[in-house]
Design a protein around this motif. Structure first.
Motif, PDB file in Angstrom:
ATOM      1  N   LEU A 112     -13.258  -5.074  -6.322  1.00  0.00           N
ATOM      2  CA  LEU A 112     -12.039  -4.269  -6.264  1.00  0.00           C
ATOM      3  C   LEU A 112     -12.303  -2.938  -5.567  1.00  0.00           C
ATOM      4  O   LEU A 112     -11.487  -2.454  -4.776  1.00  0.00           O
ATOM      5  CB  LEU A 112     -11.489  -4.042  -7.670  1.00  0.00           C
ATOM      6  N   LYS A 113     -13.453  -2.355  -5.833  1.00  0.00           N
ATOM      7  CA  LYS A 113     -13.826  -1.096  -5.184  1.00  0.00           C
ATOM      8  C   LYS A 113     -13.946  -1.286  -3.678  1.00  0.00           C
ATOM      9  O   LYS A 113     -13.472  -0.459  -2.891  1.00  0.00           O
ATOM     10  CB  LYS A 113     -15.140  -0.578  -5.758  1.00  0.00           C
TER      11      LYS A 113
ATOM     12  N   PRO B 296      -4.182  -4.879  -5.788  1.00  0.00           N
ATOM     13  CA  PRO B 296      -3.390  -3.683  -6.074  1.00  0.00           C
ATOM     14  C   PRO B 296      -4.180  -2.426  -5.732  1.00  0.00           C
ATOM     15  O   PRO B 296      -5.350  -2.295  -6.077  1.00  0.00           O
ATOM     16  CB  PRO B 296      -3.140  -3.784  -7.582  1.00  0.00           C
ATOM     17  N   GLY B 297      -3.524  -1.518  -5.009  1.00  0.00           N
ATOM     18  CA  GLY B 297      -4.182  -0.267  -4.646  1.00  0.00           C
ATOM     19  C   GLY B 297      -4.884  -0.299  -3.312  1.00  0.00           C
ATOM     20  O   GLY B 297      -5.395   0.724  -2.850  1.00  0.00           O
ATOM     21  N   ALA B 298      -4.919  -1.460  -2.647  1.00  0.00           N
ATOM     22  CA  ALA B 298      -5.566  -1.579  -1.342  1.00  0.00           C
ATOM     23  C   ALA B 298      -4.554  -1.286  -0.234  1.00  0.00           C
ATOM     24  O   ALA B 298      -3.339  -1.279  -0.453  1.00  0.00           O
ATOM     25  CB  ALA B 298      -6.148  -2.971  -1.159  1.00  0.00           C
TER      26      ALA B 298
ATOM     27  N   GLY C   7      -1.841  -4.922   4.357  1.00  0.00           N
ATOM     28  CA  GLY C   7      -2.478  -5.874   5.256  1.00  0.00           C
ATOM     29  C   GLY C   7      -3.894  -6.259   4.869  1.00  0.00           C
ATOM     30  O   GLY C   7      -4.508  -7.097   5.539  1.00  0.00           O
ATOM     31  N   GLN C   8      -4.406  -5.670   3.812  1.00  0.00           N
ATOM     32  CA  GLN C   8      -5.787  -5.973   3.387  1.00  0.00           C
ATOM     33  C   GLN C   8      -5.992  -7.460   3.144  1.00  0.00           C
ATOM     34  O   GLN C   8      -7.050  -8.016   3.462  1.00  0.00           O
ATOM     35  CB  GLN C   8      -6.129  -5.172   2.128  1.00  0.00           C
ATOM     36  N   GLU C   9      -4.974  -8.123   2.600  1.00  0.00           N
ATOM     37  CA  GLU C   9      -5.146  -9.525   2.233  1.00  0.00           C
ATOM     38  C   GLU C   9      -5.385 -10.436   3.430  1.00  0.00           C
ATOM     39  O   GLU C   9      -5.977 -11.510   3.302  1.00  0.00           O
ATOM     40  CB  GLU C   9      -3.940 -10.027   1.434  1.00  0.00           C
TER      41      GLU C   9
ATOM     42  N   GLY D 231      -6.973 -10.392  -9.954  1.00  0.00           N
ATOM     43  CA  GLY D 231      -5.586  -9.947 -10.019  1.00  0.00           C
ATOM     44  C   GLY D 231      -4.876 -10.027  -8.684  1.00  0.00           C
ATOM     45  O   GLY D 231      -4.042  -9.167  -8.358  1.00  0.00           O
ATOM     46  N   CYS D 232      -5.185 -11.069  -7.903  1.00  0.00           N
ATOM     47  CA  CYS D 232      -4.551 -11.217  -6.584  1.00  0.00           C
ATOM     48  C   CYS D 232      -3.030 -11.256  -6.735  1.00  0.00           C
ATOM     49  O   CYS D 232      -2.501 -12.033  -7.526  1.00  0.00           O
ATOM     50  CB  CYS D 232      -5.020 -12.505  -5.913  1.00  0.00           C
ATOM     51  N   GLN D 233      -2.344 -10.422  -5.986  1.00  0.00           N
ATOM     52  CA  GLN D 233      -0.884 -10.420  -6.005  1.00  0.00           C
ATOM     53  C   GLN D 233      -0.379 -11.605  -5.200  1.00  0.00           C
ATOM     54  O   GLN D 233      -0.889 -11.899  -4.114  1.00  0.00           O
ATOM     55  CB  GLN D 233      -0.357  -9.109  -5.438  1.00  0.00           C
ATOM     56  N   ASP D 234       0.616 -12.309  -5.714  1.00  0.00           N
ATOM     57  CA  ASP D 234       1.156 -13.501  -5.065  1.00  0.00           C
ATOM     58  C   ASP D 234       0.044 -14.478  -4.700  1.00  0.00           C
ATOM     59  O   ASP D 234      -0.143 -14.842  -3.521  1.00  0.00           O
ATOM     60  CB  ASP D 234       1.946 -13.120  -3.801  1.00  0.00           C
TER      61      ASP D 234
END
Length: 229
Positions: free
Chosen positions: A85-86, A170-172, A175-177, A215-218
């Motif tokens: 996450l970091k 969350p918090g990235a 477009g990070q994904e 905790g991947c969103q979608d």
């Protein structure tokens, strides 16, 4: 034992593999205590392996690996998740930095003489982007397993079934994904023709569990089989 390596160059990857093989022969959990069953460190590690790969997957792996000097090693997911996450939240879109840390939540192995049979579960942020894996490339040979789910076989330095999927943290940055997607793999050594069946059985629950823990969103839908067709 912390199973973390940094693979920014091919040389670094070779050094990490050599270190892992050396550690494999020195960690506790088997050896003289084999007749009495797995040692306490192996028993503890197996619980982590079952969490990320599923109890059925671990049983299948143990059946293929055998019992000779069996041992398991793990890196707690709390540490893996915190570090990943970091990394994702510090990623700068468009960055040229392709260094990535690789984590092994689970490793299982057996040894008989100089013969080592081994299965690793690895996770990292990929050096590939989602755009790059969707492009037809004869060298990479990525196969679309489902919407936004791409897989391929790697043969060096170990046989590996690799999956790449988007995972928005969350918090990235936006477009990070797609620029920094999730890469999950199951690697094997010395298990012959069983490698494809076992890797296919382990990878699907591993990807699903990783998405949940990060905790991947979608989160994308992972099919029952990730074996390339």
């Amino acid at each position: 034992m912390t199973l973390k390596t940094t693979r920014s160059t091919a040389l670094a990857g070779a050094v990490a593999l050599a270190a892992a093989l050396t550690a494999l022969t020195g960690c506790s959990g088997g050896g003289d205590g084999e007749a009495e069953g797995p040692g306490p460190e192996t028993v503890k590690a197996l619980k982590v392996c079952e969490e990320v790969l599923g109890a059925g997957g671990v049983s299948a792996a143990r059946a293929i690996l055998g019992d000779s000097d069996f041992r398991a090693e793990s890196l707690p997911w709390a540490k893996v998740g915190e570090a990943m996450l970091k990394e994702a939240r510090s990623y700068v879109p468009g960055s040229e930095d392709l260094s990535r840390s690789t984590y092994e939540p689970c490793r299982m192995s057996t040894a008989e003489g100089e013969s080592i049979r081994r299965v690793d579960a690895r996770v990292q942020w990929s050096v590939f982007t989602m755009d790059s894996v969707t492009v037809a490339d004869k060298q990479r040979k990525w196969t679309k397993a489902a919407e936004d789910v791409y897989v391929q076989w790697e043969r060096q330095p170990m046989d590996a079934l690799v999956a790449v999927v988007p995972c928005r943290v969350p918090g990235a940055a936006a477009g990070q994904e797609r620029e920094l997607p999730l890469q999950v793999s199951v690697r094997s050594q010395g298990i012959g023709t069983d490698r494809e069946t076992l890797s296919g059985k382990l990878l699907t629950p591993f990807v699903r569990d990783t998405q949940k823990r990060l905790g991947c969103q979608d989160p994308v839908t992972i099919p029952e089989s990730l074996l390339p067709q």
